[in-house]
Design an enzyme around this catalytic site. Structure first.
Site, mmCIF file in Angstrom:
data_model
loop_
_atom_site.group_PDB
_atom_site.id
_atom_site.type_symbol
_atom_site.label_atom_id
_atom_site.label_comp_id
_atom_site.label_asym_id
_atom_site.label_seq_id
_atom_site.Cartn_x
_atom_site.Cartn_y
_atom_site.Cartn_z
ATOM 1 N N HIS A 242 0.833 -1.196 0.000
ATOM 2 C CA HIS A 242 0.000 0.000 0.000
ATOM 3 C C HIS A 242 0.869 1.247 0.000
ATOM 4 C CE1 HIS A 242 -1.995 -3.238 2.292
ATOM 5 N NE2 HIS A 242 -3.055 -2.883 1.631
ATOM 6 N N HIS B 97 -2.863 3.818 7.622
ATOM 7 C CA HIS B 97 -2.641 2.502 7.034
ATOM 8 C C HIS B 97 -1.238 2.429 6.441
ATOM 9 C CE1 HIS B 97 -4.271 -1.387 6.339
ATOM 10 N NE2 HIS B 97 -3.946 -1.371 5.071
#
Length: 581
Positions: free
Chosen positions: A266, A466
């Site tokens: 990510h 995140h």
């Protein structure tokens, strides 16, 4: 067994053991949050809500999706009510105030797929024409309300990308905060924008895909271009992804076939727009001083997937020499001899040996790690965290183990329950923080290292992270020896763990990250940009650390966020409770 916590009373009915890191099974690192068949009774939810949030994801994210669709409103009377958990849990320590769920390494669900599988193939980029040069002005193209991005926003993003950005490190735009806090941030629409040129095809690597949403992020004129989704889904999850992709003829799927584990990335590091090498140029040309091109090709080759061979061919034909970061990847397997330093934390150790210097004053500089999920790390700190993993992070130059490395402070940043409760999304934000009860109660020692998540935002609300980052900082947090942004959470599955008396490194997952070293930028250290959103202009050579420094350690009342237990004594920013079942 009934337990009382500062967030409410709940009932544990039986035990549900998690699987440890050592068990050789099919595991997912990002995670092994793959769905176990639920035994909970959710009479107020339709089956479509229970099983299909629109994309493949973890149990934690599915719980968050359910609660967004059907929130449990806070009422004061709920603070004393009992809530029965559907699965049996081990009794936790009396002073915990919480108990755990599935560990970071669960097994995949078993059983046949519910849907017929379609053949997966990759579009042939060889048949496509080359990128046209990017235009100096944003092109005109039709937009719908759903895709509305104003020309001003387009130009603002283009100005951001076109400026001299030394590190090319960007954060993701967040909805619901003041515009100034999105300055210097990018949306995926910005990355896919025609401002970069004419998109011919794209490959998306991720842990979970919401296919409909992803397609809408492409400009209208690019939505029919070939899209390859590289995923780690298996069985039912794979079948659901195929069903979601089926209406889009231009989307093909590539499954990473794994014997041990799968995790994806990510990261947001934006490369330069790489030019094509002249025809006839050897493919080994166009390498950077950081060896980025060959390392990226090695990572893609590790998938051993025919669809990715096409993309390897494309990379080989381009000049990546402008790259000034080092690639650090993880691939599943067991590595010995000269290959033990190819991946994981031994790869980081190798680069720090080769490209940093033994500066005495840096020997005691703290290491800071920040992540959104945590694996099983052992019964105490000596088993992995403060032995082999920390040994890799504190290396300075090619001098073997550095003197005094055991005195290096280690600060681990992970959100508290209060961080999540007071966040923009409230409790459902914890669906992206899948630290589970079974894992946490086995490693209470770890929590003494925890520091709160804190990033400068509007008012009292905050966006939950995140991103995953690791760095080495000076004691006054003004300078930095190195910075890593990666997909690797704090787990042995992601970083690797030694076996066979330290002669073999076993990794379960795919991960990818980029390492910023001062030497690649002609510096001795990076100066830290302390106020990322300040009106005061700081030098372009200052590195934008994405959270507040110095880190603030947990106080006695703080608890790490545990996704799979109820929080019912205090409402979140939307007036809701958290009941994950």
């Amino acid at each position: 067994m009934t337990q009382e916590s500062s967030y409410g009373k709940w009932t544990v009915s039986s035990s549900d053991e998690s699987e440890g890191d050592e068990k050789p099974s099919s595991l997912d690192e990002k995670k092994t949050w793959f769905e176990k068949p639920s035994t909970s009774s959710l009479s107020n939810f339709g089956q479509d809500v229970l099983n299909d949030p629109g994309y493949t994801c973890s149990d934690a994210r599915k719980a968050a999706h359910r609660r967004k669709l059907s929130p449990v409103k806070f009422e004061s009377k709920n603070s004393t009510s009992q809530i029965s958990l559907p699965k049996k849990q081990k009794a936790s320590q009396e002073d915990l105030g919480w108990s755990l769920s599935s560990s970071d390494e669960e097994s995949y669900p078993k059983g046949p797929s519910k849907h017929p599988l379609k053949e997966e193939r990759c579009p042939s980029p060889k048949e496509l024409s080359e990128h046209r040069p990017r235009s100096s002005q944003p092109p005109n193209f039709p937009k719908t309300e759903e895709d509305d991005v104003t020309s001003d926003e387009d130009q603002e993003s283009w100005d951001l990308l076109d400026e001299k950005n030394l590190f090319r490190f960007y954060l993701t735009k967040v909805s619901g905060i003041m515009p100034k806090y999105n300055s210097g941030a990018l949306h995926i629409k910005d990355i896919l924008s025609p401002l970069f040129g004419t998109l011919l095809s794209s490959a998306q690597f991720n842990y979970c895909f919401e296919v409909d949403w992803l397609v809408r992020q492409y400009p209208l004129e690019f939505r029919k271009k070939p899209i390859l989704l590289v995923h780690g889904d298996k069985r039912e999850a794979k079948a659901r992804l195929q069903e979601k992709a089926k209406p889009f003829e231009n989307i093909s799927l590539c499954q990473a076939k794994l014997d041990i584990a799968f995790g994806t990335h990510h990261t947001i590091w934006l490369s330069p727009l790489y030019p094509r090498l002249p025809y006839g140029t050897p493919r080994t040309y166009g390498e950077s001083s950081t060896n980025f091109k060959s390392d990226l090709i090695s990572y893609l080759m590790a998938y051993n997937a025919p669809p990715l061979k096409e993309w390897i061919d494309i990379i080989e034909k381009h000049d990546l020499s402008e790259t000034r970061v080092y690639l650090i990847g993880s691939t599943p397997g067991r590595f010995q001899g000269k290959h033990i330093e190819d991946w994981g934390h031994f790869r980081l150790r190798k680069l720090l040996k080769e490209h940093t210097s033994m500066i005495p004053e840096q020997q005691s500089w703290p290491v800071v790690g920040q992540f959104s999920s945590i694996g099983s790390l052992g019964v105490d700190e000596s088993k992995w965290l403060c032995s082999e993993f920390k040994d890799s992070l504190v290396i300075l130059g090619n001098h073997g183990k550095n003197q005094g490395q055991h005195n290096v402070p280690l600060h681990l940043i992970y959100p508290t329950v209060e961080n999540v409760r007071n966040s923009l999304e409230g409790y459902p934000a914890g669906g992206s923080l899948p630290y589970s009860l079974q894992t946490a109660e086995k490693q209470l020692w770890l929590h003494s290292y925890f520091h709160k998540w804190s990033a400068e935002t509007s008012g009292r609300t905050n966006a939950m992270p995140h991103i995953k980052t690791y760095m080495r900082l000076s004691p006054d947090f003004a300078k930095m020896a190195w910075f890593l942004v990666t997909s690797a959470n704090l787990s042995k599955a992601a970083w690797g763990a030694l076996e066979k008396n330290g002669t073999q490194l076993m990794i379960r997952s795919y991960e990818l990250g980029v390492l910023f070293l001062p030497s690649a930028f002609g510096m001795d250290t990076f100066k830290i940009k302390r106020k990322v959103f300040s009106e005061k202009q700081e030098p372009a050579t200052s590195f934008p650390v994405p959270y507040d420094l110095p880190p603030e350690i947990y106080d006695n009342k703080d608890r790490p966020w545990i996704w799979n237990i109820p929080y019912v004594k205090a409402p979140d920013t939307h007036g809701n409770m958290w009941v994950p079942s």
